[in-house]
Motif scaffolding. Structure first.
Motif: not given
Length: 677
Positions: A269-281, A389-402
């Protein structure tokens, strides 16, 4: 005896070489035989001369001229000597040619990069070129002391023996690869070609073997094959290899009804934000550490480290990285959804432990989608698709879910894809419209501005914003959509300002999507629209979601300062629902806070919500900010907001979002109460 001085590649050349050696021997024996014959003839002549020389009366006619007889013998001896010299010269010439060929062969073999060997029919080495010492480290004595099979890898010995037997049987050479031990104990890979050596009778007496060291090439091929099936960053199986294993598991399940498995699709969850803020390395380092934790979470480390045979299935668990921050796991012996859920929860617990990335403690969460095998699946891609698809449903339900996949999710995904396709078409066909909702001053009860909102009118009617805005945001369609909205809203504002003179002038509020906020060219785009439409920058207000503006405080401050330099106004939208730091609020160059509708709708009945609204208004006023309350629907809410000192309100109590013509009617009436229910 096998002659190996002239090993050549063609059978004809081999026969000619051996024939020349036979000719030398034949000529030598002929010369010896002829010399013996001549010697015997001379001896007989001398004996005969001696015998008949004592009885001249018996052979007076024969000895009438003894000098002629002596001259004849002398001439015969001279001829014999001349012939002997001639034959000797011929032999010397042939020997010189053979010596030259031997020298040439020695020069070629000693300087050849390939290893050349001559072996007899029993496999004994008769000759080894110096390349054996250079490439394998063995001395001539070490190579001569044993069989040619001693250094060959045990697994390859039978293959080499069979190839040698085929050459001796068919007379046709063939190429094969095998491993041979270097003197230092390592194994080298040789590419070998064997050709037969024939004698004058065309019988095979041995083999000429040419070996080429292809170890480096083999390593390069293995590295290329590894890169084709394994992820470069984490060294986990990639999508291709995982798909192959999943297909084999699916085939096995169709053959054996008692074989059950599940696919887990994991996304950070939120990996893109972390990648953009801390750098790709730093993002790469996080992925590497996450992969290591996932590996240690399972027993089947052998499956993760090497490629399985094409006809086998991972015996326990299979982990792969599909790309980005997406991982998949194939788990077997799963008979109930609860089994897979427990595995997913164990994964989430593993990943929840803080990561140490360059001295910083990073905490992440993961959303997991689960797809269980069933008879409805015929291809691995279908199973992987449903897990995603199930993973995206978990994200839509609030993330950190299965979430466990069910057919309704697939229908929803198909519907979403249909909406995305129609939305793209709608943008091209001009179906996206701009609606306007008035913002009212609570003191004067008059319209002081509007918020521009996107609406999608299809031939079948309006599509709710809650359905298409998230899709537009995820797919990036929000960028062209909001650019068009900004230009049209500014043009509309200029028309209204020219028709209705207000003090201060009417304003227009526009939402900035997260993707817009992160665009480097945002400032230039806004400046271009301001120049084209000619409106004052102070009449344009941008609303930025609290989680975007303050999620990355440094980046948010930089963007807001850049926009503020244009002279536009800025508001924090949905204030109170994010994770704002009140200590940072005075640093941000904003003009107003917008209280989220979730607090407004309950403030009349819920004391806690009313207290939150009061505190937000008090905080905003303490740092010099104005307050807008959105989602107002009742008189009681308006009364309470006015008593708390809120300056502006927006909601269905005054008007729903309307098209430009209806908004013009509201301005002409001068009182939004005409649309109150």
């Amino acid at each position: 005896m096998l002659r190996f001085r002239q090993p050549v590649s063609s059978q004809k050349g081999q026969g000619q070489g051996l024939l020349r050696a036979g000719q030398i021997e034949g000529r030598e024996w002929w010369l010896v035989g002829f010399a013996v014959t001549v010697t015997l003839a001379l001896t007989v002549g001398i004996v005969f001369l001696s015998f008949y020389g004592n009885h001249p009366e018996d052979s007076a006619s024969f000895w009438a001229d003894p000098k002629a007889w002596v001259r004849g013998l002398a001439a015969f001896v001279l001829l014999f000597d001349l012939y002997t010299v001639y034959q000797h010269l011929q032999l010397q010439r042939v020997r010189r040619r053979l010596a030259e060929r031997d020298q040439l062969f020695k020069l070629i073999t000693e300087n050849a990069a390939d290893m050349i060997a001559v072996v007899d029919n029993d496999g004994n080495r008769l000759y080894n070129s110096p390349a054996y010492h250079r490439l394998l480290g063995y001395s001539v004595e070490e190579l001569r002391s044993g069989s040619s099979f001693e250094q060959i890898h045990p697994s390859d010995q039978e293959k080499v023996k069979q190839a040698a037997r085929r050459v001796r049987t068919t007379g046709q050479g063939q190429r094969l690869d095998y491993r041979i031990r270097h003197k230092d104990g390592s194994w080298r890979v040789l590419e070998s070609t064997a050709n037969p050596i024939r004698n004058a009778e065309q019988e095979i007496q041995g083999l000429v073997i040419v070996n080429r060291d292809i170890t480096d090439r083999k390593h390069a091929e293995q590295a290329l094959e590894h890169s084709a099936f394994y992820d470069r960053l984490t060294d986990l199986p990639n999508r291709i290899l995982f798909g192959d294993r999943l297909q084999h598991a699916l085939i096995r399940s169709l053959r054996h009804s008692d074989y059950k498995f599940a696919v887990l699709f994991i996304d950070i969850d939120g990996f893109k934000v972390l990648n953009d803020s801390l750098g790709h390395s730093a993002g790469d380092e996080l992925l590497i550490q996450a992969a290591r934790r996932l590996i240690t979470n399972f027993r089947d480390t052998d499956t993760l480290a090497r490629s399985a045979p094409p006809d086998s299935v991972p015996s326990q668990n299979g982990l792969a990285r599909l790309g980005g921050d997406e991982f998949t796991i194939l788990i077997e012996d799963v008979f109930n959804p609860s089994d897979a859920i427990r595995v997913a929860q164990r994964i989430q617990a593993k990943l929840a432990t803080p990561f140490n990335i360059r001295g910083q403690q990073i905490v992440i969460t993961a959303s997991v989608g689960i797809a269980l095998i069933s008879s409805s699946y015929s291809r691995a891609e279908e199973l992987l698709r449903d897990a995603e698809i199930a993973m995206y449903r978990a994200k839509q339900a609030g993330k950190a879910r299965c979430e466990v996949f069910d057919p309704a999710m697939h229908s929803s995904a198909v519907q979403r894809l249909r909406l995305e396709t129609e939305l793209r078409r709608g943008l091209e066909n001009g179906e996206l419209l701009v609606y306007y909702q008035p913002i009212v001053s609570l003191d004067s009860e008059r319209i002081i501005g509007f918020e521009a909102l996107s609406r999608w009118r299809t031939p079948d009617g309006l599509v709710p914003p809650a359905e298409f805005i998230p899709i537009a945001d995820e797919t990036g369609l929000i960028l062209p959509l909001n650019r068009a909205l900004l230009r049209e809203a500014c043009q509309q504002l200029r028309e209204w300002q020219s028709q209705f003179e207000c003090d201060p002038p009417l304003t227009m509020s526009v939402n900035l999507a997260p993707k817009q906020f992160n665009q480097p060219e945002l400032r230039n785009e806004i400046a271009s629209v301001l120049r084209e439409t000619g409106i004052s920058p102070s009449a344009l207000n941008f609303e930025i979601m609290e989680t975007i503006a303050m999620g990355n405080a440094d980046r948010g401050l930089e963007v807001l300062t850049d926009l503020k330099a244009l002279g536009v106004r800025l508001s924090i939208d949905d204030f109170g629902t994010g994770y704002s730091s009140l200590s940072r609020l005075p640093r941000f160059p904003v003009d107003a806070l917008k209280i989220d509708r979730s607090f407004i709708m309950n403030m009349s009945e819920d004391h806690e919500s009313r207290e939150i609204v009061r505190l937000i208004i008090m905080i905003a006023h303490s740092v010099g900010l104005k307050v807008v309350a959105e989602g107002t629907e009742t008189k009681d809410q308006i009364r309470d907001l006015r008593s708390l000192g809120c300056e502006m309100a927006q909601g269905y109590f005054y008007s729903p979002p309307v098209n430009a013509q209806a908004a013009l009617g509201l301005l002409a009436a001068g009182d939004p109460a005409i649309v109150r229910s």
